[in-house]
Design a protein around this motif. Structure first.
Motif, PDB file in Angstrom:
ATOM      1  N   ASP A 163      -4.367   3.409 -12.056  1.00 22.38           N
ATOM      2  CA  ASP A 163      -4.818   2.778 -10.822  1.00 22.38           C
ATOM      3  C   ASP A 163      -3.775   2.954  -9.716  1.00 22.38           C
ATOM      4  OD1 ASP A 163      -6.994   1.975 -12.235  1.00 22.38           O
ATOM      5  OD2 ASP A 163      -6.509  -0.161 -12.239  1.00 22.38           O
ATOM      6  N   SER A 164      -4.248   2.884  -8.476  1.00 22.48           N
ATOM      7  CA  SER A 164      -3.326   2.910  -7.341  1.00 22.48           C
ATOM      8  C   SER A 164      -3.878   2.027  -6.235  1.00 22.48           C
ATOM      9  CB  SER A 164      -3.119   4.331  -6.826  1.00 22.48           C
ATOM     10  OG  SER A 164      -4.316   4.862  -6.270  1.00 22.48           O
ATOM     11  N   THR A 165      -2.991   1.547  -5.384  1.00 19.51           N
ATOM     12  CA  THR A 165      -3.407   0.726  -4.260  1.00 19.51           C
ATOM     13  C   THR A 165      -2.455   0.937  -3.100  1.00 19.51           C
ATOM     14  OG1 THR A 165      -4.063  -1.513  -3.564  1.00 19.51           O
ATOM     15  CG2 THR A 165      -2.085  -1.334  -4.896  1.00 19.51           C
ATOM     16  N   LEU A 166      -2.983   0.779  -1.902  1.00 19.19           N
ATOM     17  CA  LEU A 166      -2.196   0.861  -0.675  1.00 19.19           C
ATOM     18  C   LEU A 166      -2.560  -0.324   0.196  1.00 19.19           C
ATOM     19  CD1 LEU A 166      -0.504   2.157   1.622  1.00 19.19           C
ATOM     20  CD2 LEU A 166      -2.539   3.475   2.223  1.00 19.19           C
ATOM     21  N   TRP A 167      -1.570  -1.119   0.543  1.00 16.24           N
ATOM     22  CA  TRP A 167      -1.758  -2.226   1.480  1.00 16.24           C
ATOM     23  C   TRP A 167      -1.065  -1.866   2.789  1.00 16.24           C
ATOM     24  CZ3 TRP A 167      -0.787  -7.670  -1.078  1.00 16.24           C
ATOM     25  CH2 TRP A 167      -1.634  -7.811  -2.192  1.00 16.24           C
ATOM     26  N   VAL A 168      -1.778  -2.019   3.878  1.00 21.86           N
ATOM     27  CA  VAL A 168      -1.184  -1.888   5.208  1.00 21.86           C
ATOM     28  C   VAL A 168      -1.114  -3.291   5.789  1.00 21.86           C
ATOM     29  CG1 VAL A 168      -1.353  -0.839   7.493  1.00 21.86           C
ATOM     30  CG2 VAL A 168      -2.200   0.403   5.482  1.00 21.86           C
ATOM     31  N   THR A 169       0.086  -3.813   5.958  1.00 22.97           N
ATOM     32  CA  THR A 169       0.258  -5.179   6.430  1.00 22.97           C
ATOM     33  C   THR A 169       0.917  -5.191   7.802  1.00 22.97           C
ATOM     34  OG1 THR A 169       2.429  -5.450   5.372  1.00 22.97           O
ATOM     35  CG2 THR A 169       0.490  -6.018   4.069  1.00 22.97           C
ATOM     36  N   ALA A 170       0.580  -6.189   8.595  1.00 28.22           N
ATOM     37  CA  ALA A 170       1.062  -6.286   9.966  1.00 28.22           C
ATOM     38  C   ALA A 170       2.203  -7.277  10.072  1.00 28.22           C
ATOM     39  CB  ALA A 170      -0.078  -6.717  10.892  1.00 28.22           C
ATOM     40  N   ALA A 171       3.075  -7.035  11.040  1.00 25.99           N
ATOM     41  CA  ALA A 171       4.208  -7.929  11.275  1.00 25.99           C
ATOM     42  C   ALA A 171       4.496  -8.010  12.769  1.00 25.99           C
ATOM     43  CB  ALA A 171       5.443  -7.443  10.527  1.00 25.99           C
ATOM     44  N   GLU A 172       5.186  -9.066  13.163  1.00 28.34           N
ATOM     45  CA  GLU A 172       5.564  -9.228  14.558  1.00 28.34           C
ATOM     46  C   GLU A 172       6.634  -8.213  14.951  1.00 28.34           C
ATOM     47  OE1 GLU A 172       4.158 -11.052  16.673  1.00 28.34           O
ATOM     48  OE2 GLU A 172       3.168 -12.717  15.656  1.00 28.34           O
TER      49      GLU A 172
END
Length: 237
Positions: A163-172
């Motif tokens: 399995d694989s996963t990619l999270w794109v998360t936002a920051a200030e």
């Protein structure tokens, strides 16, 4: 389930009415949405998913029947987005799992890389260890190649994809240099996910279909697994 434990017909009817009301609320939220990250839409979606799941369970318990549609449960959905509306920084959180399917191929590739770069006796020792130790071989390969190249050439290195996963998360803003290096994934926040992409064999609906097609047409032998994708908050899929 015994008759005494079964839900009543009135309970099933009430659950059906709850689904109808949740559908209306979801549509109204979508019609009034102010952007891709509208919290009201996510809340209405989760409420609809929970109502549908409850109705499906009661319908089955009472009548041994199921609905002809499937709505992901609230636990499968991303939580409402709680990050900045205008992020000035992004973090990519990536996980890729591999099985060492062919140790000899792994050793051979690592030894080849190490031998090509050796300039002294110490490097020669690294090359020897790379041909015998899985840990040393993995260290050589991942030190030489970028993760994306290993992902595209994993079979050459004796690896099998999981399995694989990619999270794109936002920051200030970007963290201070070195701030999270000791625990890079400790503060991963699902509520700051801009989009998420998952790949897993569990997304294969009919894994035997390709084999059946191959019996009819010997020329169609491509059995590539495209995996699956779970849309993030900014996806319409």
């Amino acid at each position: 389930m015994s008759d005494a434990a079964q839900p009543t017909a009135a309970e099933v009817r009430a659950a059906a009415e709850a689904v109808k009301a949740a559908l209306d609320r979801h549509l109204a939220a979508v019609e009034r949405r102010t952007g891709d990250d509208d919290k009201a839409v996510y809340e209405a979606f989760n409420a609809l998913a929970a109502a549908a799941e409850e109705y499906d369970e009661l319908l089955y318990d009472r009548y041994d029947e199921v609905t002809p549609f499937e709505i992901p449960g609230a636990d499968d959905a991303l939580p409402p987005y709680a990050g900045p509306d205008e992020p000035h920084a992004l973090s990519l959180l990536i996980r890729r799992d591999y099985a060492v399917a062919d140790p000899q191929r792994l050793f051979a590739q690592a030894r080849r890389v190490a031998e090509a770069e050796r300039e002294d006796d110490r490097a020669a020792g690294v090359a020897a260890r790379a041909g015998a130790s899985p840990l040393a071989a993995l260290g050589v390969l991942f030190g030489e190649y970028e993760p994306d190249e290993i992902a595209s050439r994993h079979a050459e290195f004796g690896l099998e994809e999981g399995d694989s996963t990619l999270w794109v998360t936002a920051a200030e803003e970007l963290p201070e240099p070195g701030e999270w290096l000791d625990a890079p994934f400790e503060h991963a926040d699902p509520e700051r996910i801009v989009c998420r992409f998952d790949v897993s064999s569990v997304f294969d609906e009919n894994p035997d279909e390709d084999d059946e097609d191959d019996e009819d047409d010997e020329d169609d032998e491509d059995d590539e697994d495209d995996g699956g994708r779970l849309p993030g908050p900014d996806s319409d899929d």
